[in-house]
Design an enzyme around this catalytic site. Sequence first.
Site, PDB file in Angstrom:
ATOM      1  CE1 TYR A 158      -8.622   2.765   8.436  1.00 43.16           C
ATOM      2  CE2 TYR A 158      -8.999   5.037   9.081  1.00 43.16           C
ATOM      3  CZ  TYR A 158      -8.137   4.030   8.699  1.00 43.16           C
ATOM      4  OH  TYR A 158      -6.791   4.282   8.578  1.00 43.16           O
ATOM      5  CE1 TYR A 207      -4.146 -10.317  21.814  1.00 42.48           C
ATOM      6  CE2 TYR A 207      -2.148 -11.614  21.567  1.00 42.48           C
ATOM      7  CZ  TYR A 207      -3.515 -11.485  21.426  1.00 42.48           C
ATOM      8  OH  TYR A 207      -4.241 -12.525  20.917  1.00 42.48           O
ATOM      9  CG  ASP A 254      -0.981  -5.457   0.345  1.00 40.06           C
ATOM     10  OD1 ASP A 254      -2.157  -5.560  -0.055  1.00 40.06           O
ATOM     11  OD2 ASP A 254      -0.486  -4.391   0.730  1.00 40.06           O
ATOM     12  CE  LYS A 270      -6.288   1.374  10.955  1.00 39.57           C
ATOM     13  NZ  LYS A 270      -5.034   0.618  10.770  1.00 39.57           N
ATOM     14  N   GLY A 312       0.822  -1.215   0.000  1.00 38.11           N
ATOM     15  CA  GLY A 312       0.000   0.000   0.000  1.00 38.11           C
ATOM     16  C   GLY A 312       0.851   1.257   0.000  1.00 38.11           C
ATOM     17  N   GLY A 325      -0.701 -12.188  17.595  1.00 40.89           N
ATOM     18  CA  GLY A 325      -0.386 -13.600  17.836  1.00 40.89           C
ATOM     19  C   GLY A 325       0.932 -13.988  17.194  1.00 40.89           C
TER      20      GLY A 325
END
Length: 310
Positions: A142, A156, A31, A146, A10, A99
Amino acid sequence: MRIVITGAAGFVGSHLVDMFLSLGYEVVAIDNLITGKRSNLTVNKNLTFLEQNVYKYIEVEGKVDWVLHFASPASPIDFMKYPIPILKVGSSGTINCLGLAKAKGAKFFLASTSEVYGDPLEHPQKETYVGNVDPISERSVYDESKRFAEAATMAYHRFHKINVRIIRIFNTYGPRMRPEDGRVLSNFITQAMTGKPITVYGDGSQTRSFQYVSDLVNGITKLMDVEYQLPVNLGNPNEFTILELANIVKKITNSSSEIIFKPLPDADPKRRRPDISRAKEILKWDSKVSLEDGLKKMIDYYKSIGLTKV
Ligand code: UDP
């Protein structure tokens, strides 16, 4: 160093790939090419490209030092075109990347956004502002994914002790932003260069602050080099109304395009400007490229890919 970048083909991701390759790092570029382009990636012996949907699975062999999660369509027109992939890449995609970082003992870097502030009631926006987001607007896919991604990253970090970084990227522009991307600068420049009407949404009094992509890449590198786990705004604090911007683009391109007005999209934020004191203090970073210089480089890029004046 071996670095995994999602969204690597991107606009922003591909500039990061170039920067890491120039430092001699090994890069695994992931991607699914829904908005990224394979041609944004150079051929290099240190670069491996994997066409994968990070929200389904991520499979990377060997050691990894960093996982940078930059995948997501990010243009407001994509919010209508790809709402479900956006929700998935920000939610399951982020969990999968975290992960992967956990499994590899790697550090994790999240590309978040000024959209987490929604239509802000605080101006300029500091990282401590918790936002004003409509959970069901067309932009919400979006904004909320986010916000979820930031929550997952901090969870995490706190629970699994993953070493994380979070940036909130404000409006960014530069070469490799697709001419058809739909965001304001790619629209205005392509319209001005091809003699089409420049489409201002609403009355053009809404504001944005535009950062050239090299300033962003510079801030990202600096944040990787310090220990700081809370979100950091990266943007250029020079604020313009959209109507001012249309006139600036018209002037720089020496265009005779007329400026026309179109309806304002759903939940379009009225004002946006980053408070960058945190980045200045922690990273000793500031945005350097002026709008005029950045626009010239973006115009040169569009010329180089064949967009010409009519
Ligand atoms: N905009 C505009 N004309 C366009 C595209 C966008 O007036 O052709 C406006 C849009 O309504 C918003 C601002 O420009 O107020 C920035 O839009 P963009 O799509 O770049 O991203 P946003 O900052 O809204 O996420």
